[in-house]
Design an enzyme around this catalytic site. Structure first.
Site, PDB file in Angstrom:
ATOM      1  CG  ASP A  11      -1.722   1.217   1.435  1.00  0.00           C
ATOM      2  OD1 ASP A  11      -1.530   2.182   0.672  1.00  0.00           O
ATOM      3  OD2 ASP A  11      -2.566   1.223   2.361  1.00  0.00           O
ATOM      4  CE1 TYR A 228      -3.213  -0.678  11.198  1.00  0.00           C
ATOM      5  CE2 TYR A 228      -3.177   1.702  10.948  1.00  0.00           C
ATOM      6  CZ  TYR A 228      -3.608   0.453  10.538  1.00  0.00           C
ATOM      7  OH  TYR A 228      -4.426   0.357   9.459  1.00  0.00           O
ATOM      8  CE  LYS A 231      -5.536  -6.140  10.979  1.00  0.00           C
ATOM      9  NZ  LYS A 231      -4.924  -7.206  11.759  1.00  0.00           N
TER      10      LYS A 231
HETATM   11  C1  F6R Z   1      -7.705  -0.591   7.922  1.00  0.00           C
HETATM   12  C2  F6R Z   1      -7.648   0.681   7.194  1.00  0.00           C
HETATM   13  C3  F6R Z   1      -8.601   1.747   7.548  1.00  0.00           C
HETATM   14  C4  F6R Z   1      -7.952   2.785   8.464  1.00  0.00           C
HETATM   15  C5  F6R Z   1      -8.951   3.881   8.877  1.00  0.00           C
HETATM   16  C6  F6R Z   1      -8.320   4.960   9.740  1.00  0.00           C
HETATM   17  O1  F6R Z   1      -6.780  -1.486   7.418  1.00  0.00           O
HETATM   18  O2  F6R Z   1      -6.820   0.878   6.339  1.00  0.00           O
HETATM   19  O3  F6R Z   1      -9.771   1.240   8.114  1.00  0.00           O
HETATM   20  O4  F6R Z   1      -7.420   2.156   9.590  1.00  0.00           O
HETATM   21  O5  F6R Z   1      -9.477   4.494   7.740  1.00  0.00           O
HETATM   22  O6  F6R Z   1      -7.222   5.449   9.096  1.00  0.00           O
HETATM   23  P1  F6R Z   1      -6.309   6.629   9.660  1.00  0.00           P
HETATM   24  O7  F6R Z   1      -5.873   6.253  11.038  1.00  0.00           O
HETATM   25  O8  F6R Z   1      -5.189   6.676   8.691  1.00  0.00           O
HETATM   26  O9  F6R Z   1      -7.160   7.861   9.667  1.00  0.00           O
HETATM   27 MG    MG Z   2      -3.969   2.275   3.300  1.00  0.00          MG
HETATM   28 MG    MG Z   3      -5.004  -2.106   2.189  1.00  0.00          MG
END
Ligand code: F6R
Ligand code: MG
Ligand code: MG
Length: 382
Positions: A11, A228, A231
């Site tokens: 990603d 983190y 994923k």
């Molecule tokens: C899970 C994923 C999304 C983000 C969520 C919050 O793998 O990619 O669900 O975790 O959109 O993202 P942030 O913390 O970047 O605002």
């Molecule tokens: Mg992403």
């Molecule tokens: Mg992804």
């Protein structure tokens, strides 16, 4: 001819948010890999996308863990990241955890699935690619494809499959692996791989001749980065037909959606929904988790395809069921078992909340006893 099929994914920036990829980034990655292919470093390649992830599918003669091939993927993702940064895409370069490539992308961020084999007279393979989930999502379907005769009739009636398959299982916390032979050790296998937060199937081999049958990416970004970073949306290579499960046996587990870890903030359980390439764009509550299946025939190392294998009305019901399952789980909101247990969440404020409330927790039982002692007994009153 011995060839290696390598699928390396990352990603490197989402459009919009974490939902999809941007065409300019995908094209930049494609152009870079195309040039490497023209230079003769690869036999062939293809680019797949699922959600906010890009996978480079490559065939070559360099074997697994090749510095050349991993370097191509790394540099392609770096080029893509430059564009993602220019467009200020979301989380640009998020899976490139190191500033410098050191010979192998493993441990750096990108997910890798690779298999080296002698190309058969006809070599059908399926590359699965999932978003908003982790490599343990493959544990259940790999068990069904390679060890469950109720799913795979070939285990009973194809002589090359009748001796079963051996699963190589990795403990993602210790990095140790164990090989378990099915059907003899099926229950031991299930005891491990049912524990999805710790054990993941890395490779599957055919007992008849030791041939590689399946290879999965087993990186866990959250553990690698120490914090983190997204994923570790996984890829999986499965070889098909003549002594391996038929395409239909490989796809069959996905007709009955099951629950995987991931979804919103990598901290929820949700159904894995099999979708066409076109529909691999998670939206609802950043999901539900998606999986695509790209089918190829390999001819002298050339990738003939991909065929979009879930673009079939036969999987419409699975999609409906997955949506129903999503409704049921969403009803739980922030409560387990929709939300993951505390130690499996990718985001958590629990330690902070506990720290804040530290001094406010009291011994409820001791207080009850004290209160009881304070109440005068009958007869004490004068
Ligand atoms: C899970 C994923 C999304 C983000 C969520 C919050 O793998 O990619 O669900 O975790 O959109 O993202 P942030 O913390 O970047 O605002
Ligand atoms: Mg992403
Ligand atoms: Mg992804």
């Amino acid at each position: 001819m011995k060839i290696t099929l390598s699928v390396i994914k990352a990603d490197i920036g989402g459009y919009v948010g974490h939902s999809s990829t941007h065409p300019e980034v995908v094209e930049t990655v494609r152009e870079f890999v195309k040039k490497e292919c023209e230079k003769g470093n690869l036999i062939d390649f293809d680019i797949l996308t699922c959600g906010d992830d890009i996978a480079i599918v490559m065939t070559h003669n360099h074997g697994v863990d090749s510095e050349v091939v991993h370097g191509i993927a790394w540099n392609a993702f770096e080029k893509g990241t430059e564009v993602a940064k220019k467009l200020k895409l979301y989380g640009a370069g998020q899976d490139l955890l190191s500033d410098a490539f050191s010979g192998n992308v493993k441990g750096l961020g990108p997910g890798v699935a690779e298999a080296e084999f002698e190309e058969r007279p006809s070599e059908p393979v399926v590359v699965f690619f999932a978003d908003k989930t982790s490599p343990s999502a493959w544990n259940l379907p790999l068990y069904e494809m390679f060890a469950d005769p109720m799913n795979t009739a070939g285990l009973v009636i194809d002589p090359k499959m009748h001796e079963g398959f051996t699963f190589e299982v990795l403990d993602v916390y210790t990095g140790k692996a164990v090989k378990l032979n099915t059907p003899a050790e099926t229950y031991d296998l299930l005891a491990l791989i049912g524990t999805v937060g710790k054990y993941v199937v890395k490779n599957v081999y055919r007992n008849f001749d030791g041939e590689i049958a399946a290879a999965a990416s087993t990186q866990r970004l959250s553990l690698m980065a120490g914090k983190y970073v997204g994923k570790d949306d996984p890829v999986l290579i499965v070889r098909a037909q003549s002594g391996f499960p038929a395409i239909g046996e490989i796809l069959e587990p996905f007709s009955k959606p099951w629950i995987v870890e991931g979804w919103m903030r990598g901290s929820h359980n949700g159904p894995l929904m099999p979708v066409s390439f076109e529909d691999a764009r998670p939206s609802r509550f950043d999901g539900p988790p998606r999986v695509i299946a790209a089918g190829y025939q390999i001819a002298e190392g050339k990738l003939i395809g991909p065929a979009d294998l879930f673009r079939d009305p036969a999987f419409d019901k699975a999609r409906r069921v997955a949506n129903d399952m999503a409704d049921i789980l969403r009803r739980q909101g922030i409560f387990e078992p929709h939300r993951l247990p505390a130690d499996e969440m990718e985001y958590t404020t629990l330690p902070k909340v506990l720290k804040k409330l530290e001094g406010r927790f009291y011994d409820a039982e001791a207080q009850r006893v004290e209160e009881e002692e304070k109440v005068p007994e009958k007869g004490d009153v004068d």
